[in-house]
Design a protein around this motif. Sequence first.
Motif, PDB file in Angstrom:
ATOM      1  N   LYS A 175     106.073  59.537 -37.480  1.00  0.00           N
ATOM      2  CA  LYS A 175     105.390  59.492 -36.233  1.00  0.00           C
ATOM      3  C   LYS A 175     104.125  58.754 -36.454  1.00  0.00           C
ATOM      4  O   LYS A 175     103.888  57.845 -35.685  1.00  0.00           O
ATOM      5  CB  LYS A 175     105.342  60.718 -35.692  1.00  0.00           C
ATOM      6  N   SER A 178     115.162  57.835 -38.034  1.00  0.00           N
ATOM      7  CA  SER A 178     115.378  58.617 -36.906  1.00  0.00           C
ATOM      8  C   SER A 178     114.799  60.092 -37.154  1.00  0.00           C
ATOM      9  O   SER A 178     114.769  61.037 -36.348  1.00  0.00           O
ATOM     10  CB  SER A 178     116.859  58.776 -36.645  1.00  0.00           C
ATOM     11  N   ARG A 228     112.124  62.994 -37.126  1.00  0.00           N
ATOM     12  CA  ARG A 228     110.989  63.553 -36.326  1.00  0.00           C
ATOM     13  C   ARG A 228     109.829  64.229 -37.027  1.00  0.00           C
ATOM     14  O   ARG A 228     108.973  64.688 -36.417  1.00  0.00           O
ATOM     15  CB  ARG A 228     111.883  64.440 -35.503  1.00  0.00           C
TER      16      ARG A 228
END
Length: 238
Positions: free
Chosen positions: A137, A130, A132
């Motif tokens: 990514k 989870s 960021r």
Amino acid sequence: MAAKKGWFRRLTAWLIKLLLGLVILSLLMVIALKFVNPPLWSWRIERYWFPPAPVKQVQHQVQHQWQPLTQISANMQLAVIASEDQRFALHSGFDLKAIQNAIEEKLQGERLRGASTLSQQTAKNLFMWSSRSFIRKGAEAWFTLLLELVLDKPRILELYLNIVEFGPGIYGVEAAAQHYFHKSAAQLSSREAALLAALLPNPWQYQINPPSAYMNRRADWIQQQMRQLGSGTLKQLQ
């Protein structure tokens, strides 16, 4: 000096081998998805160990039952496309048009909205955590490319519908249909499918038993999008 150069060459060679190994491993993991339904995935594991709510609120009895796409209502298939990724049949993993629109809206002072495709969400649920961070990514983008390269659209949609979270401990549309409507995923009506799709942005907070006024409005919008897209959208996936 020569010793330093030798050490640098060995380190570079080791890093290249490590990177190559990770590439091969990730490719094999995605190829396996052509033939095997995953019994576990990273998002489910993380939710178990790090739930976004106090443990006393977590539904400890995990509900999950895999269903092939042919046994999932066309209403449900269309509902998630309508709500999450209307250009699913057209893009190759990344919806550049949606990303551009989101950036333009942000520059105009609006709240930044997500432009994540179903392929990206499937990659995230299967393999990611989870965070960021840019590393996460980047890894998500890599797995998204692999999913699109190795699998066809119906299989990606099947994976998504079987692993996505519909509430604490509720994974996949079959478990959601049984939990909320006491019927199989194959029997879901247009309204029921729209309500389930309405849960997806935040299944730990949103409720549809009974639905709030907001959830009814969101389901209304999803049904409107479903009608506009039409059944031909699913035929484009073939």
